[in-house]
Design a protein around this motif. Structure first.
Motif, PDB file in Angstrom:
ATOM      1  N   MET A 149       0.902  -1.209  -0.092  1.00 48.09           N
ATOM      2  CA  MET A 149       0.068  -0.183   0.135  1.00 48.09           C
ATOM      3  C   MET A 149       1.029   1.193   0.057  1.00 48.09           C
ATOM      4  O   MET A 149       1.376   1.715   0.956  1.00 48.09           O
ATOM      5  CB  MET A 149      -0.911   0.078   1.222  1.00 48.09           C
ATOM      6  CG  MET A 149      -1.852  -1.300   1.477  1.00 48.09           C
ATOM      7  SD  MET A 149      -2.638  -1.951  -0.040  1.00 48.09           S
ATOM      8  CE  MET A 149      -4.060  -0.399   0.201  1.00 48.09           C
ATOM      9  N   ASP A 150       1.087   1.796  -1.070  1.00 43.33           N
ATOM     10  CA  ASP A 150       1.999   2.924  -1.338  1.00 43.33           C
ATOM     11  C   ASP A 150       1.653   4.156  -0.422  1.00 43.33           C
ATOM     12  O   ASP A 150       2.244   5.168  -0.185  1.00 43.33           O
ATOM     13  CB  ASP A 150       2.196   3.332  -2.634  1.00 43.33           C
ATOM     14  CG  ASP A 150       3.027   2.172  -3.515  1.00 43.33           C
ATOM     15  OD1 ASP A 150       3.372   1.360  -2.988  1.00 43.33           O
ATOM     16  OD2 ASP A 150       3.186   2.382  -4.720  1.00 43.33           O
ATOM     17  N   CYS A 151       0.250   4.358  -0.402  1.00 43.40           N
ATOM     18  CA  CYS A 151      -0.521   5.295  -0.136  1.00 43.40           C
ATOM     19  C   CYS A 151      -0.736   5.118   1.494  1.00 43.40           C
ATOM     20  O   CYS A 151      -1.268   6.051   2.191  1.00 43.40           O
ATOM     21  CB  CYS A 151      -1.698   5.859  -0.534  1.00 43.40           C
ATOM     22  SG  CYS A 151      -3.061   4.323  -0.574  1.00 43.40           S
ATOM     23  N   ILE A 152      -0.563   4.105   2.215  1.00 43.16           N
ATOM     24  CA  ILE A 152      -0.805   3.777   3.759  1.00 43.16           C
ATOM     25  C   ILE A 152       0.447   3.392   4.358  1.00 43.16           C
ATOM     26  O   ILE A 152       0.994   2.401   4.117  1.00 43.16           O
ATOM     27  CB  ILE A 152      -1.782   2.810   3.846  1.00 43.16           C
ATOM     28  CG1 ILE A 152      -3.194   3.076   2.910  1.00 43.16           C
ATOM     29  CG2 ILE A 152      -2.267   2.395   5.223  1.00 43.16           C
ATOM     30  CD1 ILE A 152      -4.387   2.095   2.870  1.00 43.16           C
ATOM     31  N   PRO A 153       0.958   4.206   5.467  1.00 38.23           N
ATOM     32  CA  PRO A 153       1.893   3.890   6.202  1.00 38.23           C
ATOM     33  C   PRO A 153       1.749   2.985   7.094  1.00 38.23           C
ATOM     34  O   PRO A 153       0.430   2.259   7.359  1.00 38.23           O
ATOM     35  CB  PRO A 153       2.305   5.117   6.959  1.00 38.23           C
ATOM     36  CG  PRO A 153       1.068   5.833   7.196  1.00 38.23           C
ATOM     37  CD  PRO A 153       0.286   5.493   5.887  1.00 38.23           C
ATOM     38  N   SER A 154       2.817   1.980   7.296  1.00 40.84           N
ATOM     39  CA  SER A 154       2.500   0.802   8.381  1.00 40.84           C
ATOM     40  C   SER A 154       2.188   1.240  10.106  1.00 40.84           C
ATOM     41  O   SER A 154       1.601   0.439  10.377  1.00 40.84           O
ATOM     42  CB  SER A 154       3.870  -0.027   8.425  1.00 40.84           C
ATOM     43  OG  SER A 154       4.774   0.959   8.941  1.00 40.84           O
ATOM     44  N   SER A 155       2.324   2.451   9.989  1.00 46.01           N
ATOM     45  CA  SER A 155       2.222   2.940  11.382  1.00 46.01           C
ATOM     46  C   SER A 155       0.409   3.116  11.484  1.00 46.01           C
ATOM     47  O   SER A 155       0.169   3.430  12.422  1.00 46.01           O
ATOM     48  CB  SER A 155       2.789   4.190  11.445  1.00 46.01           C
ATOM     49  OG  SER A 155       2.425   5.309  10.556  1.00 46.01           O
ATOM     50  N   ALA A 156      -0.125   3.090  10.472  1.00 42.31           N
ATOM     51  CA  ALA A 156      -1.774   3.040  10.464  1.00 42.31           C
ATOM     52  C   ALA A 156      -2.214   2.073  11.256  1.00 42.31           C
ATOM     53  O   ALA A 156      -3.439   2.162  11.729  1.00 42.31           O
ATOM     54  CB  ALA A 156      -2.048   3.417   8.879  1.00 42.31           C
ATOM     55  N   MET A 157      -1.498   0.916  11.265  1.00 39.57           N
ATOM     56  CA  MET A 157      -2.136  -0.366  12.124  1.00 39.57           C
ATOM     57  C   MET A 157      -1.614  -0.215  13.472  1.00 39.57           C
ATOM     58  O   MET A 157      -2.220  -1.148  14.230  1.00 39.57           O
ATOM     59  CB  MET A 157      -1.472  -1.516  11.477  1.00 39.57           C
ATOM     60  CG  MET A 157      -1.869  -1.900   9.901  1.00 39.57           C
ATOM     61  SD  MET A 157      -3.859  -1.851   9.764  1.00 39.57           S
ATOM     62  CE  MET A 157      -4.066  -3.139  10.736  1.00 39.57           C
ATOM     63  N   GLU A 158      -0.866   0.758  14.018  1.00 39.08           N
ATOM     64  CA  GLU A 158      -0.794   0.796  15.385  1.00 39.08           C
ATOM     65  C   GLU A 158      -1.627   1.671  16.029  1.00 39.08           C
ATOM     66  O   GLU A 158      -2.460   2.568  15.527  1.00 39.08           O
ATOM     67  CB  GLU A 158       0.745   1.358  15.733  1.00 39.08           C
ATOM     68  CG  GLU A 158       1.812   0.838  14.941  1.00 39.08           C
ATOM     69  CD  GLU A 158       3.123   1.570  14.926  1.00 39.08           C
ATOM     70  OE1 GLU A 158       3.231   2.560  15.328  1.00 39.08           O
ATOM     71  OE2 GLU A 158       4.073   1.125  14.368  1.00 39.08           O
ATOM     72  N   PRO A 159      -1.826   1.763  17.484  1.00 44.27           N
ATOM     73  CA  PRO A 159      -2.672   2.377  18.274  1.00 44.27           C
ATOM     74  C   PRO A 159      -2.345   3.845  17.951  1.00 44.27           C
ATOM     75  O   PRO A 159      -1.494   4.220  18.254  1.00 44.27           O
ATOM     76  CB  PRO A 159      -2.603   1.788  19.829  1.00 44.27           C
ATOM     77  CG  PRO A 159      -1.947   0.473  19.447  1.00 44.27           C
ATOM     78  CD  PRO A 159      -1.078   0.639  18.347  1.00 44.27           C
ATOM     79  N   GLY A 160      -3.668   4.450  17.539  1.00 42.63           N
ATOM     80  CA  GLY A 160      -3.335   6.057  17.459  1.00 42.63           C
ATOM     81  C   GLY A 160      -3.119   6.326  16.065  1.00 42.63           C
ATOM     82  O   GLY A 160      -2.796   7.302  15.473  1.00 42.63           O
ATOM     83  N   GLY A 161      -2.692   5.188  15.143  1.00 47.30           N
ATOM     84  CA  GLY A 161      -2.203   5.521  13.651  1.00 47.30           C
ATOM     85  C   GLY A 161      -3.281   6.069  12.941  1.00 47.30           C
ATOM     86  O   GLY A 161      -4.550   5.811  13.116  1.00 47.30           O
ATOM     87  N   ALA A 162      -2.965   6.548  11.926  1.00 50.26           N
ATOM     88  CA  ALA A 162      -4.029   7.047  10.877  1.00 50.26           C
ATOM     89  C   ALA A 162      -3.599   7.044   9.375  1.00 50.26           C
ATOM     90  O   ALA A 162      -2.445   7.019   9.044  1.00 50.26           O
ATOM     91  CB  ALA A 162      -4.169   8.761  11.068  1.00 50.26           C
ATOM     92  N   ALA A 163      -4.579   6.851   8.519  1.00 50.65           N
ATOM     93  CA  ALA A 163      -4.391   6.507   7.146  1.00 50.65           C
ATOM     94  C   ALA A 163      -4.902   7.922   6.432  1.00 50.65           C
ATOM     95  O   ALA A 163      -5.738   8.496   6.889  1.00 50.65           O
ATOM     96  CB  ALA A 163      -5.213   5.172   6.933  1.00 50.65           C
ATOM     97  N   PRO A 164      -4.220   8.199   5.403  1.00 55.11           N
ATOM     98  CA  PRO A 164      -4.892   9.369   4.748  1.00 55.11           C
ATOM     99  C   PRO A 164      -6.117   9.087   4.374  1.00 55.11           C
ATOM    100  O   PRO A 164      -6.880   8.169   3.959  1.00 55.11           O
ATOM    101  CB  PRO A 164      -3.818   9.084   3.107  1.00 55.11           C
ATOM    102  CG  PRO A 164      -2.872   8.246   3.590  1.00 55.11           C
ATOM    103  CD  PRO A 164      -3.308   7.405   4.605  1.00 55.11           C
ATOM    104  N   THR A 165      -7.100  10.416   4.660  1.00 59.86           N
ATOM    105  CA  THR A 165      -8.232  10.329   4.445  1.00 59.86           C
ATOM    106  C   THR A 165      -8.690  11.691   3.504  1.00 59.86           C
ATOM    107  O   THR A 165      -8.669  12.602   4.056  1.00 59.86           O
ATOM    108  CB  THR A 165      -9.047  10.752   5.782  1.00 59.86           C
ATOM    109  OG1 THR A 165      -8.767   9.486   6.536  1.00 59.86           O
ATOM    110  CG2 THR A 165     -10.662  10.722   5.671  1.00 59.86           C
ATOM    111  N   PRO A 166      -8.877  11.390   2.278  1.00 64.70           N
ATOM    112  CA  PRO A 166      -9.107  12.658   1.331  1.00 64.70           C
ATOM    113  C   PRO A 166     -10.547  13.602   1.936  1.00 64.70           C
ATOM    114  O   PRO A 166     -11.633  12.615   2.333  1.00 64.70           O
ATOM    115  CB  PRO A 166      -9.357  12.254  -0.031  1.00 64.70           C
ATOM    116  CG  PRO A 166      -9.589  10.577   0.007  1.00 64.70           C
ATOM    117  CD  PRO A 166      -8.844  10.203   1.493  1.00 64.70           C
TER     118      PRO A 166
END
Length: 407
Positions: free
Chosen positions: A263-280
């Protein structure tokens, strides 16, 4: 005045302005009301055009009362088809539209799909959204629907459509918001899936950048060249967001497939507690004016997420390895009743661990995307955070493509 009466009055008022019954096609009507052709008249000069959305008698409601009314309507309409009343409220006037967009939350928080932009936003964190895909072999098209009930017998709410386009050295799956207009040049184009010649590697291209500094691919002929675009430039393009790879299957069709999604657009940190994925937060202007018919999409609104980080790399998904069932003599996965037909296309995706292997625990809550066959041309697709409906649909489309070296 009861909320039901308010909605009925709005429908009647907007219907009399447009000259026909008003439904979820409000965006198309809005744009038509703003575009006027110049006409030469012999008589007096024509009066200036009237913006129906500004002249509505509901436009002057006190903001505090308006917000309270819209919040109650949004909370009471929890599912489709009743949720179209929320979309109708956004069509009354500009003030109603802005307040409605503020009230309607992204799927990550609300678990609901309302406006088209939610198809690009991450799904719910705590539960998957249950969808299904219908395949139309005669036209080489695929339709994604949101399941309205637990049963697959319902018609569902149309979300996205894709059309398969074969070329000598690759295959494209054009993804559109309109089932009747699936082409890259249309205003309803939101992305595509492209395969290599062997059908083992795929790239998902988004039609809009998800973050500042996104790299856009010019074309297939110049696929090795890319350019950085300004975050304010939201013209339709090809922005790589997912790379999918299928391993060569030495067992052929008798063995399960092995796939990996980067997933080029999602960092692996998104799966950690408090992580965030890009949200247009919004679609480009050409896509905002798409007609929302009964076969259309719906989405939500939220603040834009931060661009993917590079400190911990990109999120990598791998398919969950099935187990061999001695009695059934086949490879099996626990789909919790959502898949009923054995197929090499069936898969479950989980986040890869730090050592590069997928999580193999029995906890099914780790599954971020599952896809499986339930009929001749009917497949289920369940996805959750951090994947969006568009990304999940594109990944599932790769399972339909012929893989010369895998089977």
């Amino acid at each position: 005045m009861p909320f039901k009466s308010i909605i009925q009055d709005m429908k009647g008022e907007m219907g009399s302005i447009s000259g026909r019954g008003f439904d979820v096609k409000f965006i198309s009507f809005s744009m038509r009301s703003r575009s006027h052709r110049a006409v030469v008249h012999d008589g007096p000069a024509p009066s200036p055009p009237v913006d129906a959305l500004k002249q509505s008698c509901w436009a002057n409601m006190p903001p505090e009362l308006l917000r309270d009314v819209l919040m109650r309507i949004e909370a009471s309409q929890s599912s489709w088809p009743y949720r179209k009343n929320v979309v109708i409220c956004a069509a009354v006037c500009r003030n109603w539209r802005e307040i409605t967009k503020e009230i309607v939350k992204a799927p990550e928080v609300s678990g609901r799909l309302t406006f088209p932009i939610s198809l690009k936003q991450p799904g719910p964190r705590n539960f998957p959204l249950q969808c299904f895909i219908r395949r139309f072999g005669a036209t080489q098209t695929y339709h994604l629907y949101l399941g309205l009930t637990e049963a697959l017998s319902d018609a569902g709410k149309f979300l996205l459509a894709a059309r398969r386009c074969r070329h000598p050295t690759y295959t494209d799956y054009i993804i559109s918001l309109d089932a009747n207009n699936i082409s890259k040049g249309s205003t309803t184009y939101i992305g595509k899936l492209r395969s290599n010649f062997l059908g083992t590697k795929f790239t998902v291209h988004d039609g809009m950048p998800l973050h500042a500094g996104a790299m856009v691919t010019k074309s297939h002929s110049s696929r090795f060249s890319s350019k950085q675009v300004s975050p304010s430039r939201l013209a339709s393009g090809n922005y790589p967001v997912v790379h999918i790879a299928y391993d060569v299957n030495v067992m052929g069709p008798r063995g399960p497939r092995r796939m990996q999604c980067t997933m080029d657009c999602i960092p692996s940190s998104a799966m950690e507690p408090g992580g965030a994925a890009p949200t247009p937060a919004d679609l480009p202007l050409p896509l905002q004016s798409i007609p929302l018919s009964s076969k259309s999409s719906h989405a939500g609104n939220a603040s834009s997420g931060a661009p993917p980080g590079t400190d911990k790399g990109k999120l990598v998904l791998q398919n969950k390895s099935p187990r061999w069932h001695e009695q059934l003599q086949c490879w099996c996965l626990n789909f919790r009743g959502r898949v009923t037909v054995a197929s090499v296309k069936n898969f479950q995706l989980v986040a890869s661990t730090d050592d590069g292997r997928g999580r193999q625990e029995e906890d099914d809550d780790d599954v971020l995307l599952q896809f499986g066959k339930v009929g001749k041309d009917l497949f289920t697709m369940d996805f959750r955070y951090p994947l969006s409906a568009f990304q999940a649909f594109a990944i599932c489309l790769s399972s339909f493509d012929t893989k010369i070296s895998c089977e």
